[in-house]
Motif scaffolding. Sequence first.
Motif, PDB file in Angstrom:
ATOM      1  N   PRO A  17      -1.710  10.884   0.569  1.00  0.00           N
ATOM      2  CA  PRO A  17      -1.972  12.082  -0.216  1.00  0.00           C
ATOM      3  C   PRO A  17      -1.712  11.882  -1.700  1.00  0.00           C
ATOM      4  O   PRO A  17      -0.953  11.006  -2.105  1.00  0.00           O
ATOM      5  CB  PRO A  17      -0.994  13.101   0.372  1.00  0.00           C
ATOM      6  N   GLY A  18      -2.392  12.714  -2.512  1.00  0.00           N
ATOM      7  CA  GLY A  18      -2.120  12.719  -3.941  1.00  0.00           C
ATOM      8  C   GLY A  18      -3.316  12.345  -4.793  1.00  0.00           C
ATOM      9  O   GLY A  18      -4.458  12.289  -4.325  1.00  0.00           O
ATOM     10  N   ASP A  19      -3.044  12.076  -6.030  1.00  0.00           N
ATOM     11  CA  ASP A  19      -4.052  11.727  -7.032  1.00  0.00           C
ATOM     12  C   ASP A  19      -4.708  10.394  -6.669  1.00  0.00           C
ATOM     13  O   ASP A  19      -4.037   9.369  -6.536  1.00  0.00           O
ATOM     14  CB  ASP A  19      -3.361  11.637  -8.393  1.00  0.00           C
ATOM     15  N   MET A  20      -6.017  10.393  -6.519  1.00  0.00           N
ATOM     16  CA  MET A  20      -6.724   9.161  -6.135  1.00  0.00           C
ATOM     17  C   MET A  20      -6.516   8.046  -7.150  1.00  0.00           C
ATOM     18  O   MET A  20      -6.506   6.861  -6.779  1.00  0.00           O
ATOM     19  CB  MET A  20      -8.220   9.443  -5.967  1.00  0.00           C
ATOM     20  N   THR A  21      -6.330   8.383  -8.410  1.00  0.00           N
ATOM     21  CA  THR A  21      -6.186   7.347  -9.435  1.00  0.00           C
ATOM     22  C   THR A  21      -4.842   6.626  -9.340  1.00  0.00           C
ATOM     23  O   THR A  21      -4.669   5.572  -9.945  1.00  0.00           O
ATOM     24  CB  THR A  21      -6.335   7.928 -10.853  1.00  0.00           C
ATOM     25  N   ALA A  22      -3.899   7.202  -8.589  1.00  0.00           N
ATOM     26  CA  ALA A  22      -2.568   6.589  -8.442  1.00  0.00           C
ATOM     27  C   ALA A  22      -2.399   5.845  -7.130  1.00  0.00           C
ATOM     28  O   ALA A  22      -1.310   5.349  -6.838  1.00  0.00           O
ATOM     29  CB  ALA A  22      -1.488   7.661  -8.568  1.00  0.00           C
ATOM     30  N   LEU A  23      -3.463   5.740  -6.334  1.00  0.00           N
ATOM     31  CA  LEU A  23      -3.360   5.001  -5.075  1.00  0.00           C
ATOM     32  C   LEU A  23      -3.019   3.529  -5.338  1.00  0.00           C
ATOM     33  O   LEU A  23      -3.553   2.917  -6.260  1.00  0.00           O
ATOM     34  CB  LEU A  23      -4.676   5.086  -4.301  1.00  0.00           C
ATOM     35  N   MET A  66       0.860  -1.181   0.000  1.00  0.00           N
ATOM     36  CA  MET A  66       0.000   0.000   0.000  1.00  0.00           C
ATOM     37  C   MET A  66       0.897   1.231   0.000  1.00  0.00           C
ATOM     38  O   MET A  66       1.761   1.375   0.848  1.00  0.00           O
ATOM     39  CB  MET A  66      -0.882  -0.020   1.239  1.00  0.00           C
ATOM     40  N   ALA A  67       0.712   2.129  -0.958  1.00  0.00           N
ATOM     41  CA  ALA A  67       1.618   3.266  -1.096  1.00  0.00           C
ATOM     42  C   ALA A  67       0.852   4.537  -1.396  1.00  0.00           C
ATOM     43  O   ALA A  67      -0.305   4.501  -1.788  1.00  0.00           O
ATOM     44  CB  ALA A  67       2.636   2.993  -2.222  1.00  0.00           C
ATOM     45  N   ASN A  68       1.523   5.677  -1.215  1.00  0.00           N
ATOM     46  CA  ASN A  68       0.923   6.955  -1.525  1.00  0.00           C
ATOM     47  C   ASN A  68       0.816   7.150  -3.026  1.00  0.00           C
ATOM     48  O   ASN A  68       1.587   6.586  -3.816  1.00  0.00           O
ATOM     49  CB  ASN A  68       1.758   8.095  -0.938  1.00  0.00           C
ATOM     50  N   ALA A  69      -0.135   8.008  -3.427  1.00  0.00           N
ATOM     51  CA  ALA A  69      -0.291   8.346  -4.833  1.00  0.00           C
ATOM     52  C   ALA A  69       0.743   9.401  -5.204  1.00  0.00           C
ATOM     53  O   ALA A  69       0.834  10.448  -4.573  1.00  0.00           O
ATOM     54  CB  ALA A  69      -1.692   8.891  -5.072  1.00  0.00           C
ATOM     55  N   THR A  70       1.532   9.142  -6.220  1.00  0.00           N
ATOM     56  CA  THR A  70       2.629  10.045  -6.551  1.00  0.00           C
ATOM     57  C   THR A  70       2.668  10.411  -8.029  1.00  0.00           C
ATOM     58  O   THR A  70       3.667  10.903  -8.525  1.00  0.00           O
ATOM     59  CB  THR A  70       3.973   9.397  -6.175  1.00  0.00           C
ATOM     60  N   SER A  71       1.578  10.195  -8.764  1.00  0.00           N
ATOM     61  CA  SER A  71       1.608  10.458 -10.193  1.00  0.00           C
ATOM     62  C   SER A  71       1.684  11.953 -10.472  1.00  0.00           C
ATOM     63  O   SER A  71       1.281  12.784  -9.661  1.00  0.00           O
ATOM     64  CB  SER A  71       0.349   9.892 -10.865  1.00  0.00           C
ATOM     65  N   ASP A  72       2.230  12.326 -11.641  1.00  0.00           N
ATOM     66  CA  ASP A  72       2.220  13.717 -12.070  1.00  0.00           C
ATOM     67  C   ASP A  72       0.779  14.139 -12.312  1.00  0.00           C
ATOM     68  O   ASP A  72      -0.035  13.373 -12.828  1.00  0.00           O
ATOM     69  CB  ASP A  72       3.041  13.876 -13.346  1.00  0.00           C
ATOM     70  N   LEU A  73       0.477  15.393 -11.972  1.00  0.00           N
ATOM     71  CA  LEU A  73      -0.888  15.872 -12.092  1.00  0.00           C
ATOM     72  C   LEU A  73      -1.125  16.551 -13.430  1.00  0.00           C
ATOM     73  O   LEU A  73      -0.284  17.311 -13.917  1.00  0.00           O
ATOM     74  CB  LEU A  73      -1.203  16.848 -10.955  1.00  0.00           C
ATOM     75  N   SER A  74      -2.308  16.307 -13.996  1.00  0.00           N
ATOM     76  CA  SER A  74      -2.732  17.012 -15.193  1.00  0.00           C
ATOM     77  C   SER A  74      -3.088  18.449 -14.829  1.00  0.00           C
ATOM     78  O   SER A  74      -3.182  18.809 -13.650  1.00  0.00           O
ATOM     79  CB  SER A  74      -3.951  16.328 -15.812  1.00  0.00           C
ATOM     80  N   VAL A  75      -3.324  19.271 -15.844  1.00  0.00           N
ATOM     81  CA  VAL A  75      -3.701  20.661 -15.608  1.00  0.00           C
ATOM     82  C   VAL A  75      -4.979  20.733 -14.779  1.00  0.00           C
ATOM     83  O   VAL A  75      -5.076  21.510 -13.823  1.00  0.00           O
ATOM     84  CB  VAL A  75      -3.883  21.412 -16.938  1.00  0.00           C
ATOM     85  N   ASP A  76      -5.977  19.915 -15.122  1.00  0.00           N
ATOM     86  CA  ASP A  76      -7.248  19.940 -14.401  1.00  0.00           C
ATOM     87  C   ASP A  76      -7.064  19.552 -12.940  1.00  0.00           C
ATOM     88  O   ASP A  76      -7.638  20.169 -12.033  1.00  0.00           O
ATOM     89  CB  ASP A  76      -8.257  18.997 -15.063  1.00  0.00           C
ATOM     90  N   LYS A  77      -6.286  18.522 -12.694  1.00  0.00           N
ATOM     91  CA  LYS A  77      -6.066  18.078 -11.312  1.00  0.00           C
ATOM     92  C   LYS A  77      -5.246  19.093 -10.523  1.00  0.00           C
ATOM     93  O   LYS A  77      -5.441  19.263  -9.312  1.00  0.00           O
ATOM     94  CB  LYS A  77      -5.401  16.706 -11.296  1.00  0.00           C
TER      95      LYS A  77
END
Length: 224
Positions: free
Chosen positions: A100-106, A1-12
Amino acid sequence: MANATSDLSVDKKIVQDGYDKMAEKYDDWTKDDPRNRTHYTELLIKNLPPNATVLEIGCGAGAPILEMLAKTGAKVLANDISTAMIELAKKRCPEATFMPGDMTALDIAPSSLHAVAAFFSIIHLPREEQPTMLSKIHGWLADGGQTAFTLACMDASEIRSSFFGQDMFWSSFDVKSSKAMVQAAGFEILQAEVLEVAEDVDPDDPDYGVKFLWILAKKPEAAA
């Protein structure tokens, strides 16, 4: 189980920056507010097994939903894209594990959760990412696990507006398409209704007259 660390899009990034800047105002607005999400959280809680693990996606500053989940004695995980919100939530619910971070990268183990709450959070994803997000939640839930969440009601790929003085982004399908999306992700819909966020809201409230699709859904038990 890890934190979401993806790069964010402009919208996010718009969503992240907006909530970072409004965090304390948003907390003041929501912390003592008995809106429909508390009812749907109660529906989740009453079906939790002993020693449950639960997740809130879009936990904000931790009130009132994260607090409700923590009081059950369950192991509580909490996600939000806003660092400022996470810091407030940590003070309020230090027993939770924050992701923390982008929910899609959880990164969450399959079938490891018993409930997922996601109020007013999935709608901040571009709508092309929403089906995948629901499929992820389905995969994280144990058989029989439940999720409660809100989706918007309009057919709009991009909704931009000012929210507490900050630029904000939302995205949505219409109600029929949203229900079909939930079922396509593998869920059994237990309850679905279009409701205003709360009754008797002051006309100056940002949620005055705003309606959402409220859903309680279950991951079906595996066939014997």
